[in-house]
Design a protein around this motif. Sequence first.
Motif, PDB file in Angstrom:
ATOM      1  N   GLU A 192       3.422   6.519  11.482  1.00 49.26           N
ATOM      2  CA  GLU A 192       4.084   5.168  10.539  1.00 49.26           C
ATOM      3  C   GLU A 192       5.472   4.504  10.147  1.00 49.26           C
ATOM      4  OE1 GLU A 192       0.953   4.788   7.219  1.00 49.26           O
ATOM      5  OE2 GLU A 192      -0.622   3.330   8.322  1.00 49.26           O
ATOM      6  N   GLU A 214      -0.788  10.699   9.569  1.00 51.58           N
ATOM      7  CA  GLU A 214      -0.176   9.092   9.832  1.00 51.58           C
ATOM      8  C   GLU A 214       0.870   8.599   9.127  1.00 51.58           C
ATOM      9  OE1 GLU A 214      -2.088   5.989   9.627  1.00 51.58           O
ATOM     10  OE2 GLU A 214      -4.182   7.271  10.598  1.00 51.58           O
ATOM     11  N   GLY A 219      -0.554   5.859   5.123  1.00 54.29           N
ATOM     12  CA  GLY A 219      -2.233   6.591   5.100  1.00 54.29           C
ATOM     13  C   GLY A 219      -2.729   5.522   6.526  1.00 54.29           C
ATOM     14  N   GLY A 220      -3.880   6.520   6.231  1.00 56.03           N
ATOM     15  CA  GLY A 220      -4.906   6.237   7.693  1.00 56.03           C
ATOM     16  C   GLY A 220      -6.329   5.969   6.797  1.00 56.03           C
ATOM     17  N   GLU A 246       1.339  -1.347  -0.245  1.00 54.12           N
ATOM     18  CA  GLU A 246      -0.173   0.135   0.209  1.00 54.12           C
ATOM     19  C   GLU A 246       1.151   1.648  -0.293  1.00 54.12           C
ATOM     20  OE1 GLU A 246      -1.899   0.092   3.858  1.00 54.12           O
ATOM     21  OE2 GLU A 246      -0.613   0.984   4.475  1.00 54.12           O
TER      22      GLU A 246
HETATM   23 MG   LIG Z   1      -2.338   3.016   7.739  1.00 52.87          MG
END
Ligand SMILES: [Mg+2]
Length: 307
Positions: free
Chosen positions: A57, A53, A37-38, A34
């Motif tokens: 992360e 995010e 993000g989120g 991926e």
């Molecule tokens: Mg995420």
Amino acid sequence: MHPLQVAVGVVKNPEGKILISYRHAALHQGGLWEFPGGKIEPSETAEAALARELKEELNIDVVSAVPLITIRHRYPDRFVQLNVFLVEQFSEEAESCEGQPFKWVAPYELDQYEFPSANRPIIAAAKLPPYYAILDDSAPDLLLPNLQKILNRGIKLIQARLKKLSPAAVATFIEQAYPLCQRHQAVLLMNSAVDCPAAVDGIHLTSRDLMMLTERPENCRWLAASCHNLEQLQQAQNIGVDFAVLAPVLPTQTHPGATTLGWEQFADLVAQVNLPVYALGGMTEASLDRVRLRGGQGIAAIRAFLD
Ligand SMILES: [Mg+2]
Ligand SMILES: Nc1nc2c([nH]c(=O)n2[C@@H]2O[C@H](COP(=O)(O)OP(=O)(O)OP(=O)(O)O)[C@@H](O)[C@H]2O)c(=O)[nH]1
């Protein structure tokens, strides 16, 4: 039902490599790669969620982010809206803060990784540059000098729209132009109005040819299409076109008196499809910010890159 709002970053480093991370198998769409993000919290803007995010992360501080593409996608169990940003300015080295594997990959390598199905147009958008030059043959003697001008300007995506040239002249043009484009790492597409006698990087469909297709032609590395309305954009999406050009956005000398879409309608149409869309008609290089704010991929132009 409203989609789940997600902020996603296509983080590109100064060498042009893009960060991808591996979604833990236990997550929604897990076991796939991926872009980081989120979910956007109810009180947050998409930009704020993106910054939060990427910090959480990867310990990346976003310095600036520009809108790249917005995707609405229905998974069997979830309806998502991915608000995707291009992040070229950031500080701090990326590190895995949640134990997730991550990699920096060249744009062309993205095809070698498996992503969630919503991501296909994001990958196209990540690979595509902000400018698309259309080289037309209104003055055939200027074709190669104009191509050289465009390449010297750093444009990496070019369509040859050779509607007047004889088949032999088209063949000669490609013989000279294609190696030149390859030396500049630029992608060359041929407009579908003319039979393409030799290999180039792909085809740009006229809206007429687009509407006659029922599926994506095989062996076509890049497939683009000219669109003027929602029906054509949806057809482009349905047959799996990589990107579209929507025109005319503003009045233009090439088509005097033509009805224009205007910025509002441009934004409204772009929002209805999951496709990178270039704005054509009355554009200059300086229109890029305006296009991005309205959801577009970038600027397409015939004359703007020759001035
Ligand atoms: Mg995420
Ligand atoms: N981050 C991210 N999410 C994606 C991508 N493509 C895609 O379909 N999604 C979907 O968008 C949603 C994003 O959620 P997420 O799991 O990243 O959210 P999050 O970081 O807030 O996770 P959390 O709820 O586990 O804390 C998921 O449903 C995911 O399947 C992508 O490239 N990146």
